[in-house]
Write an enzyme that holds these catalytic residues in place. Structure first.
Site, PDB file in Angstrom:
ATOM      1  CG  HIS A  40       0.824   5.548   6.992  1.00  0.00           C
ATOM      2  ND1 HIS A  40       0.234   6.774   7.210  1.00  0.00           N
ATOM      3  CD2 HIS A  40      -0.148   4.768   6.453  1.00  0.00           C
ATOM      4  CE1 HIS A  40      -1.025   6.733   6.831  1.00  0.00           C
ATOM      5  NE2 HIS A  40      -1.284   5.527   6.359  1.00  0.00           N
ATOM      6  CD  GLU A  50      -3.850   3.487   8.169  1.00  0.00           C
ATOM      7  OE1 GLU A  50      -3.874   4.397   7.319  1.00  0.00           O
ATOM      8  OE2 GLU A  50      -3.207   2.431   8.018  1.00  0.00           O
ATOM      9  NE  ARG A  66      -3.718   2.504   0.584  1.00  0.00           N
ATOM     10  CZ  ARG A  66      -3.483   3.774   0.243  1.00  0.00           C
ATOM     11  NH1 ARG A  66      -2.389   4.103  -0.416  1.00  0.00           N
ATOM     12  NH2 ARG A  66      -4.361   4.704   0.549  1.00  0.00           N
ATOM     13  CG  HIS A  68      -4.904   8.998   5.517  1.00  0.00           C
ATOM     14  ND1 HIS A  68      -4.941   8.848   6.872  1.00  0.00           N
ATOM     15  CD2 HIS A  68      -4.410   7.835   5.014  1.00  0.00           C
ATOM     16  CE1 HIS A  68      -4.526   7.628   7.184  1.00  0.00           C
ATOM     17  NE2 HIS A  68      -4.181   6.986   6.082  1.00  0.00           N
ATOM     18  CD  GLU A 128      -6.819   2.990   2.522  1.00  0.00           C
ATOM     19  OE1 GLU A 128      -7.059   3.653   3.550  1.00  0.00           O
ATOM     20  OE2 GLU A 128      -5.677   2.653   2.186  1.00  0.00           O
ATOM     21  CG  HIS A 161      -1.066   6.452   2.092  1.00  0.00           C
ATOM     22  ND1 HIS A 161      -0.586   5.177   2.292  1.00  0.00           N
ATOM     23  CD2 HIS A 161      -2.125   6.575   2.942  1.00  0.00           C
ATOM     24  CE1 HIS A 161      -1.326   4.560   3.209  1.00  0.00           C
ATOM     25  NE2 HIS A 161      -2.263   5.386   3.624  1.00  0.00           N
TER      26      HIS A 161
HETATM   27 MN    MN Z   1      -3.228   5.027   5.529  1.00  0.00          MN
END
Ligand code: MN
Ligand code: MN
Length: 415
Positions: free
Chosen positions: A169, A130, A121, A126, A192, A124
């Site tokens: 992360h 999380e 993943r 946000h 997401e 990124h």
């Molecule tokens: Mn994340």
């Protein structure tokens, strides 16, 4: 007039019960007009000629045939990842249930993600914080704190992580079979599929700016992807210590507090014959300043005590087994729903609720709260610690029994 009251009174008389016991046994629907199949005199009142989908209907028997005590029009407290579309890419997939899908869930949105061995993943960050619970396999997480201290750790089933808002992360599946986990964002609207991605920013920055920013000729960036990666298949990474060394370089410390924690091996905050409760909040998992979580493991037939939470809504993820939850609000509004693995439950702050294990195996779920500290009121504890004569007057019961009621520590009955 043939009613539930008649049925139970007749049964009680047949069992030679006292008048008092018969009266007690006859409750079950206080409302007028009476609800529930037990009160439906004409059998055609309860049939469903259709159309219908038996596969879905039979997963949710309490929706199709609610207890007669259910009443009112509470918004839906049930959702499921099982019905959420998977966004599949090379390296893994994710699906989500946000407030857009589940209107009652204003404080938490949920993501279920799978990463293959080496699946990434992408790097990124946000707006929302999380929190995540590992349900399967092995995963490597990386994160940087605002003092420039890098953190990397490997997590396994039962472990959790927490990244505050904005902390950048990455996640990567490890051998032998990657991982699966459930992410909870501390915002019901968080999505997401809408995060700030490193590849997006590169692709949307003039090459001359990239050159000046990194102190490299623009040609260095000649082959960057022009579309974001989101999830991609990467190489299985090297051992943890060499990756950590490469991240810290010669001059960086590690953060003082870990961003990971083993919820499944946390001390029991409650242990009874009925099951166990394990807690992770900012008291024992320091970085988790906006999320408290309780892992709840219940034996067959066990009951999570009637209770409520004064400081936060409860978002639930069902890991294994079969559960039924009843939720109570003023009105009255009462709804009962069934929960299977992969399902999600939601209980607004201060709404009374209980959860039953209705299967023949252990049932396990975790509950997540948007708060730094877990708080709960037990109905039984509240009444046990109110004036006994007053409680007896409220309920028309013998005051002598109240002192025997379970206290706060009996999270799951039987004690
Ligand atoms: Mn994340
Ligand atoms: Mn609860």
């Amino acid at each position: 007039m043939f009613s539930r009251r008649d049925v139970l009174a007749t049964a009680a008389a047949g069992a030679a019960m006292s008048t008092t016991a018969a009266a007690a046994a006859s409750f079950g629907n206080p409302d007028n007009p009476p609800q529930g199949a037990i009160n439906a005199k004409n059998p055609a009142s309860v049939t469903d000629p259709g159309p219908q989908n038996p596969a879905i209907r039979d997963q949710l028997p309490s929706a199709f045939s609610p207890p007669a005590t259910d009443v009112g029009g509470m918004p839906q407290i049930w959702a499921s990842f099982n019905t959420a579309p998977r966004r599949i890419q090379n390296g893994g997939w994710a699906r989500q249930v946000t407030q857009a899908d589940f209107p009652i869930s204003t404080t938490i949105s949920g993501v279920n993600m799978r990463l293959s061995p080496g699946g990434v993943r992408e790097l990124h960050w946000h707006q929302a914080a999380e929190w995540a619970y590992m349900t399967y396999g092995n995963c490597r997480i990386t994160v940087l704190d605002p003092k420039g201290r890098p953190y990397v750790a490997d997590v396994k089933e039962g472990d959790i992580w927490y990244f505050p808002s904005g902390y950048p992360h990455s996640l990567q599946g490890l051998e032998p079979d990657g991982c699966e986990f459930v992410i909870c964002f501390d915002d019901g609207a968080a999505n997401e599929f809408n995060t700030l991605l490193v590849t997006d920013w590169f692709a949307h920055t003039p090459p001359s700016v990239l050159a000046n920013n990194f102190g490299e000729p623009a040609e260095t960036f000649a082959n960057i992807p022009l579309h974001n990666l989101w999830i991609y298949q990467g190489k299985v990474p090297g051992d943890l210590s060499s990756v950590r060394k490469a991240m810290t370089g010669a001059d960086r410390d590690s953060p003082p507090e870990p961003f990971t924690f083993s919820l499944a091996s946390a001390l029991y905050v409650s242990q009874t014959k009925g099951g166990t409760l394990q807690l992770a909040d900012s008291g024992n998992f320091k970085v988790s300043t906006t999320i408290a979580a309780v892992l709840q493991t219940m034996r067959p037939g066990a009951l999570r005590q009637m209770h409520w939470h004064p400081n936060a809504d409860e978002w639930q993820y069902y890991i294994k087994g079969k559960a039924r939850m009843g939720v109570f609000n003023t009105g009255p509004n009462v709804r009962t729903m069934d929960f299977n693995p992969g399902d999600i439950g939601y209980v607004p702050r201060n709404y009374g609720h209980y959860v039953e294990n209705i299967g023949d195996t252990d049932m396990q779920f975790f509950a997540v709260f948007r708060t730094s500290h877990f708080e709960e009121f037990s109905l039984s504890d509240f009444l046990k610690h109110s004036p006994p004569e007053m409680v007896a007057e409220h309920l028309n019961i013998n005051p002598a029994v109240i002192a025997n009621w379970p206290g706060f520590s009996a999270g799951i009955m039987p004690e």
